[in-house]
Design a protein around this motif. Sequence first.
Motif, PDB file in Angstrom:
ATOM      1  N   ALA A 273       0.702  -1.262  -0.101  1.00 21.92           N
ATOM      2  CA  ALA A 273      -0.156  -0.103   0.056  1.00 21.92           C
ATOM      3  C   ALA A 273       1.016   1.393  -0.061  1.00 21.92           C
ATOM      4  O   ALA A 273       0.700   2.048  -0.700  1.00 21.92           O
ATOM      5  N   LEU A 274       1.832   1.079   0.797  1.00 23.68           N
ATOM      6  CA  LEU A 274       2.745   2.387   0.936  1.00 23.68           C
ATOM      7  C   LEU A 274       3.686   2.531  -0.281  1.00 23.68           C
ATOM      8  O   LEU A 274       4.053   3.677  -0.562  1.00 23.68           O
ATOM      9  N   LEU A 275       3.788   1.411  -0.997  1.00 19.10           N
ATOM     10  CA  LEU A 275       4.715   1.534  -2.247  1.00 19.10           C
ATOM     11  C   LEU A 275       4.104   1.726  -3.512  1.00 19.10           C
ATOM     12  O   LEU A 275       4.733   1.980  -4.480  1.00 19.10           O
ATOM     13  N   SER A 276       2.677   1.615  -3.306  1.00 24.47           N
ATOM     14  CA  SER A 276       1.863   1.751  -4.641  1.00 24.47           C
ATOM     15  C   SER A 276       2.002   2.765  -5.349  1.00 24.47           C
ATOM     16  O   SER A 276       1.586   3.256  -6.584  1.00 24.47           O
ATOM     17  N   GLY A 277       2.171   4.246  -4.560  1.00 22.78           N
ATOM     18  CA  GLY A 277       1.857   5.548  -5.082  1.00 22.78           C
ATOM     19  C   GLY A 277       0.713   5.984  -5.464  1.00 22.78           C
ATOM     20  O   GLY A 277       0.594   7.177  -6.038  1.00 22.78           O
ATOM     21  N   GLY A 278      -0.426   5.330  -5.034  1.00 24.43           N
ATOM     22  CA  GLY A 278      -1.729   5.706  -5.287  1.00 24.43           C
ATOM     23  C   GLY A 278      -2.400   6.049  -3.933  1.00 24.43           C
ATOM     24  O   GLY A 278      -1.657   6.197  -3.005  1.00 24.43           O
ATOM     25  N   LYS A 279      -3.511   6.348  -4.035  1.00 27.36           N
ATOM     26  CA  LYS A 279      -4.277   6.816  -2.943  1.00 27.36           C
ATOM     27  C   LYS A 279      -5.062   5.476  -2.320  1.00 27.36           C
ATOM     28  O   LYS A 279      -5.719   4.797  -3.059  1.00 27.36           O
ATOM     29  N   VAL A 280      -4.864   5.556  -0.827  1.00 24.98           N
ATOM     30  CA  VAL A 280      -5.210   4.026  -0.276  1.00 24.98           C
ATOM     31  C   VAL A 280      -6.221   4.362   0.976  1.00 24.98           C
ATOM     32  O   VAL A 280      -5.708   5.111   1.723  1.00 24.98           O
ATOM     33  N   ILE A 281      -7.070   3.604   1.052  1.00 25.74           N
ATOM     34  CA  ILE A 281      -7.829   3.799   2.242  1.00 25.74           C
ATOM     35  C   ILE A 281      -7.800   2.420   2.924  1.00 25.74           C
ATOM     36  O   ILE A 281      -8.058   1.178   2.259  1.00 25.74           O
ATOM     37  N   VAL A 282      -7.369   2.280   4.288  1.00 23.03           N
ATOM     38  CA  VAL A 282      -7.380   1.114   4.930  1.00 23.03           C
ATOM     39  C   VAL A 282      -8.481   0.974   6.026  1.00 23.03           C
ATOM     40  O   VAL A 282      -8.743   2.005   6.755  1.00 23.03           O
ATOM     41  N   SER A 283      -9.431   0.003   5.860  1.00 27.74           N
ATOM     42  CA  SER A 283     -10.555   0.000   6.956  1.00 27.74           C
ATOM     43  C   SER A 283     -10.380  -1.133   7.724  1.00 27.74           C
ATOM     44  O   SER A 283     -10.044  -2.296   7.472  1.00 27.74           O
ATOM     45  N   THR A 284     -10.455  -0.761   9.088  1.00 27.77           N
ATOM     46  CA  THR A 284     -10.157  -1.755  10.039  1.00 27.77           C
ATOM     47  C   THR A 284     -11.456  -2.150  11.048  1.00 27.77           C
ATOM     48  O   THR A 284     -12.642  -1.506  10.929  1.00 27.77           O
ATOM     49  N   GLY A 285     -11.424  -3.153  11.840  1.00 26.36           N
ATOM     50  CA  GLY A 285     -12.634  -3.615  12.439  1.00 26.36           C
ATOM     51  C   GLY A 285     -12.922  -2.878  13.710  1.00 26.36           C
ATOM     52  O   GLY A 285     -14.288  -2.554  13.956  1.00 26.36           O
ATOM     53  N   THR A 286     -12.234  -2.135  14.341  1.00 28.95           N
ATOM     54  CA  THR A 286     -12.274  -1.355  15.475  1.00 28.95           C
ATOM     55  C   THR A 286     -11.313  -0.029  15.533  1.00 28.95           C
ATOM     56  O   THR A 286     -10.510  -0.016  14.948  1.00 28.95           O
ATOM     57  N   ARG A 287     -11.869   0.814  16.499  1.00 34.89           N
ATOM     58  CA  ARG A 287     -11.112   1.926  16.665  1.00 34.89           C
ATOM     59  C   ARG A 287      -9.803   1.796  17.079  1.00 34.89           C
ATOM     60  O   ARG A 287      -8.683   2.378  16.957  1.00 34.89           O
ATOM     61  N   ASN A 288      -9.727   0.739  18.216  1.00 37.66           N
ATOM     62  CA  ASN A 288      -8.166   0.585  18.647  1.00 37.66           C
ATOM     63  C   ASN A 288      -7.382  -0.001  17.760  1.00 37.66           C
ATOM     64  O   ASN A 288      -6.250   0.325  17.569  1.00 37.66           O
ATOM     65  N   LEU A 289      -7.992  -0.802  16.750  1.00 40.53           N
ATOM     66  CA  LEU A 289      -6.930  -1.310  15.739  1.00 40.53           C
ATOM     67  C   LEU A 289      -6.645  -0.152  14.828  1.00 40.53           C
ATOM     68  O   LEU A 289      -5.560  -0.005  14.420  1.00 40.53           O
TER      69      LEU A 289
ATOM     70  N   VAL B 120     -14.083  17.839  13.131  1.00 41.46           N
ATOM     71  CA  VAL B 120     -14.473  16.952  12.232  1.00 41.46           C
ATOM     72  C   VAL B 120     -14.114  17.420  10.955  1.00 41.46           C
ATOM     73  O   VAL B 120     -13.433  16.610   9.871  1.00 41.46           O
ATOM     74  N   LEU B 121     -14.317  18.702  10.368  1.00 39.99           N
ATOM     75  CA  LEU B 121     -14.003  19.246   9.116  1.00 39.99           C
ATOM     76  C   LEU B 121     -12.396  19.154   8.783  1.00 39.99           C
ATOM     77  O   LEU B 121     -11.864  19.028   7.744  1.00 39.99           O
ATOM     78  N   ALA B 122     -11.706  19.511  10.056  1.00 34.83           N
ATOM     79  CA  ALA B 122     -10.142  19.513   9.901  1.00 34.83           C
ATOM     80  C   ALA B 122      -9.939  17.967   9.533  1.00 34.83           C
ATOM     81  O   ALA B 122      -8.872  17.905   8.728  1.00 34.83           O
ATOM     82  N   ALA B 123     -10.325  17.100  10.285  1.00 36.32           N
ATOM     83  CA  ALA B 123     -10.046  15.689  10.263  1.00 36.32           C
ATOM     84  C   ALA B 123     -10.361  15.314   8.546  1.00 36.32           C
ATOM     85  O   ALA B 123      -9.325  14.590   7.843  1.00 36.32           O
ATOM     86  N   ARG B 124     -11.381  15.738   7.982  1.00 34.11           N
ATOM     87  CA  ARG B 124     -11.808  15.406   6.612  1.00 34.11           C
ATOM     88  C   ARG B 124     -10.871  16.097   5.803  1.00 34.11           C
ATOM     89  O   ARG B 124     -10.324  15.521   4.653  1.00 34.11           O
ATOM     90  N   ARG B 125     -10.336  17.307   6.067  1.00 35.78           N
ATOM     91  CA  ARG B 125      -9.409  17.912   5.330  1.00 35.78           C
ATOM     92  C   ARG B 125      -8.053  17.358   5.036  1.00 35.78           C
ATOM     93  O   ARG B 125      -7.359  17.058   4.085  1.00 35.78           O
ATOM     94  N   GLU B 126      -7.667  16.712   6.329  1.00 37.94           N
ATOM     95  CA  GLU B 126      -6.522  16.143   6.356  1.00 37.94           C
ATOM     96  C   GLU B 126      -6.518  14.816   5.403  1.00 37.94           C
ATOM     97  O   GLU B 126      -5.609  14.221   4.796  1.00 37.94           O
ATOM     98  N   ALA B 127      -7.697  14.218   5.505  1.00 37.21           N
ATOM     99  CA  ALA B 127      -7.837  12.899   4.672  1.00 37.21           C
ATOM    100  C   ALA B 127      -8.071  13.138   3.550  1.00 37.21           C
ATOM    101  O   ALA B 127      -7.336  12.432   2.604  1.00 37.21           O
ATOM    102  N   LEU B 128      -8.389  14.222   3.004  1.00 37.75           N
ATOM    103  CA  LEU B 128      -8.422  14.387   1.526  1.00 37.75           C
ATOM    104  C   LEU B 128      -7.209  14.681   1.073  1.00 37.75           C
ATOM    105  O   LEU B 128      -6.671  14.491  -0.273  1.00 37.75           O
ATOM    106  N   ALA B 129      -6.195  15.241   1.812  1.00 34.21           N
ATOM    107  CA  ALA B 129      -5.030  15.802   1.285  1.00 34.21           C
ATOM    108  C   ALA B 129      -4.065  14.497   1.629  1.00 34.21           C
ATOM    109  O   ALA B 129      -2.793  14.534   1.192  1.00 34.21           O
ATOM    110  N   ALA B 130      -4.122  13.400   2.075  1.00 37.52           N
ATOM    111  CA  ALA B 130      -3.438  12.191   2.537  1.00 37.52           C
ATOM    112  C   ALA B 130      -3.317  11.288   1.334  1.00 37.52           C
ATOM    113  O   ALA B 130      -4.211  11.152   0.906  1.00 37.52           O
ATOM    114  N   ASP B 131      -2.057  10.559   1.449  1.00 39.40           N
ATOM    115  CA  ASP B 131      -2.123   9.422   0.596  1.00 39.40           C
ATOM    116  C   ASP B 131      -2.584   8.325   1.147  1.00 39.40           C
ATOM    117  O   ASP B 131      -3.101   7.276   0.394  1.00 39.40           O
ATOM    118  N   LEU B 132      -2.579   8.003   2.281  1.00 38.78           N
ATOM    119  CA  LEU B 132      -3.289   6.870   2.986  1.00 38.78           C
ATOM    120  C   LEU B 132      -4.254   7.147   4.216  1.00 38.78           C
ATOM    121  O   LEU B 132      -3.659   7.958   5.027  1.00 38.78           O
TER     122      LEU B 132
END
Length: 659
Positions: free
Chosen positions: A72-88, A194-206
């Motif tokens: 995922a980190l080497l792919s060069g694309g934008k990646v979403i990783v979804s986990t089962g819990t907030r702890n994970l 919440v909006l700040a977290a979304r802005r960071e997500a939009l700008a992130a690679d992963l």
Amino acid sequence: MRAASDEPRMTALLSQVFSADGPLAAGVPGYRLRRQQLELAESIASAIADNRVLVAEAGTGTGKTYAYLVPALLSGGKVIVSTGTRNLQDQLFSRDIPTIRKLLKTPVKVALLKGRANYLCHYHLERSLADGRFLSREDAAYAQRIARFARHTRSGDKAECADVPENATVWGMVTSTRDNCLGQDCPQHKECFVLAARREALAADLVVVNHHLFFADVMLRDEGTAELLPACNTVIFDEAHQLPEVASLFFGESLSTAQLVELLRDTQIAGLASARDCLDLPGACGALEKALRDLRLTLPVEPARFALLQLEGRAGFAEAVAGVVGELAALGALLETQAQRSEGLENCWRRAGELLTRLRNWQSGANADFVRWGETHTHALQLNATPLVIAEIMHKQMSGHPRAWIFTSATLAVQDDFTHYCAEMGLGDAASVRWESPFDYPRQALLYAPRNLPDPNSPGYTEAVVKAALPLLKASGGRAFFLCTSLRAMRRTHELLVEQLQRAGLELPLLLQGERSKNELLERFRRLGNAILIGSQSFWEGVDVRGEALSLVVIDKLPFAPPDDPVLSARIERLRSEGRNAFIEYQLPRTVINVKQGAGRLIRDESDRGVLMICDPRLISKPYGKRIWRSLPPMKRTRELAEALDFFAADQAIEALQC
């Protein structure tokens, strides 16, 4: 599509990263090259490059987290990783990803995104402090601590507020929900966490999310609102066995009396602030409050689930629902006349309309492909409409923009067959592959199925299970998980063990699910080193106890879902109406995956040793039992108590020699 030369280059790169003298070996304590991990990473990299769907089961100890994070980190694309819990989520974001990013020297921007209930809301904090209607002195004190936290936090994530427990009731008063968020009308819109977290997500690679947030956003997109999650090239689901349940929850529709009570509270506060002269408003709120109370009183106080026919059979239920519809419509009409007076009143008017639409939809049962049912909690009633089949809805969400979809877990297949999972999730002709755990199960573990236990439905079954388990609990010196399939059996098991241990003169600490938070119980279990933890569904998965603290896992029954569960019974009926075998196609595969999850608690490391005791006689006596135990890791198997006791005796002899 990738160039033909890309695949050999990526394969060579992965081989170097995962090699015995590569960056992971140099920087990760205890790292060792595992063939399964490298092959899984190569399969994921190939699926990412070709925008394919991959379903991958990797047994415990494979190291699947690194196997998907590296490509995922080497792919060069934008990646979403979804986990089962907030702890994970927190573990990935705070520990695993920074480790790999540093070792690979990849300048990848990473963001952590949680549901809005995890972020402090300036508006609701300010309103709650001004209103002062806290439920207790403790909550009032917590609110002051949260106010201090708000002045210096950058993220607003409540997990970072160490002075206030995450389950404190005050958080509900100082965070927002989708219902009560004022959006752009909020006076503190620019400072919104919440909006700040979304802005960071939009700008992130992963971006690291959890399944609940992912599917909540899928439904928001369906409703035509702005995308919560950024468009991406790859979606990776870890703990993917949880997805059918989570997707069913979010592809359906629900309405809780608690949401309506919250609407009433917000309406009263907004009315006092901006519409004191509207004398009809308190009366309308009181009438709806009474209608909600009358509705809840049509059902028993104890928490339970009810099929639609059971609800309709309750005296006064249909009339009480109609009463809530009428009072909610009246309140909405009144709020419409006051909505222009403040952002709060406008928000309450909008919410009243949305909740009324949802309630009328449930009342009418417009969609025949959904099953309607209800669930009571101590003070609330939730009305649900759940899709009978999620495959088509899921397939629709995955079509369109080409991207890779990776589904991975330690438990997706029945033996080597992924048919059930792929059919339920609408994955069609997805590539599927499975790797066994690298652990030496024949040496490290023993599966014990005791003789002469009664039918699991017989009245004295729990007593018989505890009696059968007691010699092993004594031989293991505690160090055990006792996994039950129901809360009732869990509580009864605890009562019996208190008596039996006392009678046997064994001073082994007993920990019971619900006495403390899950994390606190696990921490205490590890620290004590000789405890018995009795748990239900919460402890069947997502729990990692390595070393000698856990050497015995007892499973009381095969975890078949209760046949009277409203959603299960409706799905069974649908399959039968299509001439299909609901037990073989639906109930049994789900049970196999759940058993594999429970069994997976036992061996978590190369040095772990232990006994898995499955008490249910159907594992041996029923033809389908063979499919279940053949899906488990290749442990030695026995029906003799003496062999299970010898296993622990051998362990103690080894420990004595090492000393």
